[in-house]
Design a protein around this motif. Sequence first.
Motif, short mmCIF file in Angstrom:
data_model
loop_
_atom_site.label_atom_id
_atom_site.label_comp_id
_atom_site.label_asym_id
_atom_site.label_seq_id
_atom_site.Cartn_x
_atom_site.Cartn_y
_atom_site.Cartn_z
N THR A 157 0.83 -1.21 0.00
CA THR A 157 0.00 0.00 0.00
C THR A 157 0.86 1.26 0.00
OG1 THR A 157 -1.78 -1.15 1.15
CG2 THR A 157 -1.80 1.25 1.24
N ILE A 158 1.90 1.30 0.84
CA ILE A 158 2.79 2.45 0.87
C ILE A 158 3.51 2.61 -0.45
CG2 ILE A 158 4.88 3.39 1.96
CD1 ILE A 158 3.91 2.13 4.59
N ASP A 159 3.93 1.50 -1.04
CA ASP A 159 4.62 1.54 -2.33
C ASP A 159 3.69 2.03 -3.44
OD1 ASP A 159 7.01 0.83 -4.02
OD2 ASP A 159 5.55 -0.53 -4.92
N LYS A 160 2.44 1.62 -3.38
CA LYS A 160 1.49 1.95 -4.45
C LYS A 160 1.00 3.39 -4.37
CE LYS A 160 -2.97 0.47 -6.42
NZ LYS A 160 -4.07 -0.53 -6.32
N TYR A 161 0.63 3.84 -3.17
CA TYR A 161 -0.02 5.14 -3.01
C TYR A 161 0.91 6.23 -2.47
CZ TYR A 161 -4.31 2.43 -3.58
OH TYR A 161 -5.29 1.60 -4.05
N GLY A 162 2.06 5.83 -1.94
CA GLY A 162 2.89 6.79 -1.23
C GLY A 162 2.52 6.81 0.23
N LEU A 163 3.45 7.23 1.07
CA LEU A 163 3.22 7.14 2.51
C LEU A 163 2.05 8.00 2.97
CD1 LEU A 163 5.80 6.82 5.27
CD2 LEU A 163 4.08 8.58 5.53
N LEU A 164 1.95 9.22 2.46
CA LEU A 164 0.90 10.13 2.92
C LEU A 164 -0.49 9.58 2.62
CD1 LEU A 164 0.02 12.82 4.14
CD2 LEU A 164 0.30 13.86 1.88
N ALA A 166 -1.29 6.50 1.86
CA ALA A 166 -1.48 5.23 2.55
C ALA A 166 -1.89 5.46 4.00
CB ALA A 166 -0.20 4.40 2.49
N TRP A 167 -1.26 6.44 4.64
CA TRP A 167 -1.58 6.76 6.03
C TRP A 167 -3.01 7.27 6.16
CZ3 TRP A 167 0.03 6.03 10.86
CH2 TRP A 167 -0.44 6.87 11.87
N GLU A 168 -3.39 8.21 5.30
CA GLU A 168 -4.69 8.86 5.44
C GLU A 168 -5.84 8.00 4.95
OE1 GLU A 168 -4.16 12.55 3.39
OE2 GLU A 168 -3.25 13.54 5.15
N SER A 169 -5.62 7.17 3.92
CA SER A 169 -6.73 6.44 3.30
C SER A 169 -6.82 4.98 3.71
CB SER A 169 -6.61 6.52 1.77
OG SER A 169 -6.67 7.86 1.33
N VAL A 170 -5.75 4.41 4.24
CA VAL A 170 -5.76 2.99 4.58
C VAL A 170 -5.41 2.75 6.05
CG1 VAL A 170 -4.77 0.72 4.05
CG2 VAL A 170 -5.20 2.35 2.20
N ILE A 171 -4.24 3.24 6.45
CA ILE A 171 -3.75 2.90 7.79
C ILE A 171 -4.62 3.51 8.88
CG2 ILE A 171 -1.82 3.10 9.38
CD1 ILE A 171 0.03 3.02 6.92
N MET A 172 -4.86 4.83 8.81
CA MET A 172 -5.65 5.47 9.86
C MET A 172 -7.09 4.96 9.91
SD MET A 172 -4.04 7.32 11.94
CE MET A 172 -5.45 8.15 12.68
N PRO A 173 -7.79 4.81 8.78
CA PRO A 173 -9.14 4.26 8.87
C PRO A 173 -9.18 2.88 9.52
CG PRO A 173 -8.81 5.28 6.73
CD PRO A 173 -7.48 5.25 7.40
N THR A 174 -8.17 2.05 9.24
CA THR A 174 -8.14 0.72 9.84
C THR A 174 -7.87 0.80 11.33
OG1 THR A 174 -7.27 -0.14 7.74
CG2 THR A 174 -7.17 -1.59 9.64
N LEU A 175 -6.92 1.64 11.73
CA LEU A 175 -6.65 1.82 13.16
C LEU A 175 -7.88 2.34 13.90
CD1 LEU A 175 -3.09 3.38 12.91
CD2 LEU A 175 -3.63 1.17 13.97
N HIS A 176 -8.58 3.29 13.28
CA HIS A 176 -9.79 3.83 13.90
C HIS A 176 -10.87 2.75 14.02
CE1 HIS A 176 -8.69 8.22 12.72
NE2 HIS A 176 -8.13 7.85 13.84
N ALA A 177 -10.97 1.90 12.99
CA ALA A 177 -11.96 0.82 13.03
C ALA A 177 -11.67 -0.14 14.17
CB ALA A 177 -11.98 0.08 11.69
N VAL A 178 -10.39 -0.47 14.35
CA VAL A 178 -10.01 -1.35 15.46
C VAL A 178 -10.35 -0.69 16.79
CG1 VAL A 178 -8.07 -2.44 16.65
CG2 VAL A 178 -8.21 -2.54 14.17
N GLY A 179 -10.06 0.61 16.91
CA GLY A 179 -10.37 1.32 18.14
C GLY A 179 -11.86 1.34 18.44
N ARG A 180 -12.67 1.59 17.40
CA ARG A 180 -14.13 1.61 17.61
C ARG A 180 -14.64 0.23 18.02
NH1 ARG A 180 -13.84 4.79 12.93
NH2 ARG A 180 -14.56 3.07 11.62
N LYS A 181 -14.08 -0.81 17.41
CA LYS A 181 -14.51 -2.17 17.75
C LYS A 181 -14.14 -2.49 19.19
CE LYS A 181 -16.37 -6.06 16.38
NZ LYS A 181 -17.74 -6.13 15.86
N TRP A 182 -12.94 -2.10 19.59
CA TRP A 182 -12.47 -2.34 20.96
C TRP A 182 -13.38 -1.64 21.96
CZ3 TRP A 182 -9.53 1.34 24.10
CH2 TRP A 182 -9.06 0.78 25.30
N GLU A 183 -13.82 -0.42 21.64
CA GLU A 183 -14.67 0.34 22.56
C GLU A 183 -16.04 -0.31 22.74
OE1 GLU A 183 -14.84 4.19 20.88
OE2 GLU A 183 -12.85 4.79 21.56
N THR A 184 -16.52 -1.01 21.72
CA THR A 184 -17.88 -1.56 21.77
C THR A 184 -17.94 -2.98 22.32
OG1 THR A 184 -17.73 -2.34 19.48
CG2 THR A 184 -18.62 -0.13 19.84
#
Length: 340
Positions: A157-164, A166-184
Amino acid sequence: MDDAVGTLTRGTAEGGLTTGAVARLLGVAPTTLRSWDRRYGIGPASREGGRHRRWTSADVGLLECMCGLTNAGMPPAEAARAALAAASRDTRARPDEPSRSRTPSSRTPGASFSTPGASSHAPGALPVGRARRECRGLARAAVRLDAQAMDELLDATIDKYGLLAAWESVIMPTLHAVGRKWETVGERYVEVEHLLSWHVSSALRRAAAQRAPTAGSGVSLLACTPGESHTLALEALAAGLAQQGLPVRMFGAALPVEAMEEAVRRTGPAAVVLWAQSRSTASRALVARVESIEWGVRGARRRPAVLVAGPGWAGQLPSRALHPSGLAEALDVLAVISRR
């Protein structure tokens, strides 16, 4: 049309998907798919030229069932037997249809990740919504605790989209999803969050190591405020700076005030970034203290530019400190400061 459905439709029209395409679709390492094929018979019904695997929609449906069962904690061998038995029952129930006719839209109960538009309450599902296909794949791999798949997906993903991106469109949404799941769901999924965070951190460091710093640019010093342990956003910033050839010193979590002062005096940074995730760790007094640090010879003393970052500074921004709104702006501001 949804990314996953579109990919599957195009692949079917072209004679089936490659193993790599299926791996990206499901968030499974290609080596895992080959292992499941070799060990348990969870593989494509036909092969191109007798050798190359080509996966049909029915094959992918069987894989999704397998993934759902392993995500729920079932051992792979047992999951394979259950998935094959479910496919066999489904075929007997509809004898006029070819073997493995079940498509991804008719999942076996317990499959962990629904495609957008399907129920978001499947057991184990993370609420990634209509995110990039890579985001859903990374979420699946995280829930499955599949370290190899996470590494491969993050690097690709980082190689394909670039770090920025990849961070904003893939990594952060996934981390947020994990956090929301953990909270519930209470204490469940803490292990998913920890493992995913570790692999994100590792991927960011690999990306940062690809380029040596350019001589002549000022150093950026990055640190979490005392008491602050959340470092991933700063790690993304460090990797982004490194990829631009800008020198950076990353001091990580909860840097004590005295250590921060010593680090500033010893490195003489062009800029200092202070990260606070919560209001309790954001300190205006700390910012003023860092802003007052001087170094250099008498008559040519210098002070660092100070940036505050993170949600903890909301509503209590120091008067002179810069406050970038996100990773992209922080990278732009630091690039300008470093190259002065």
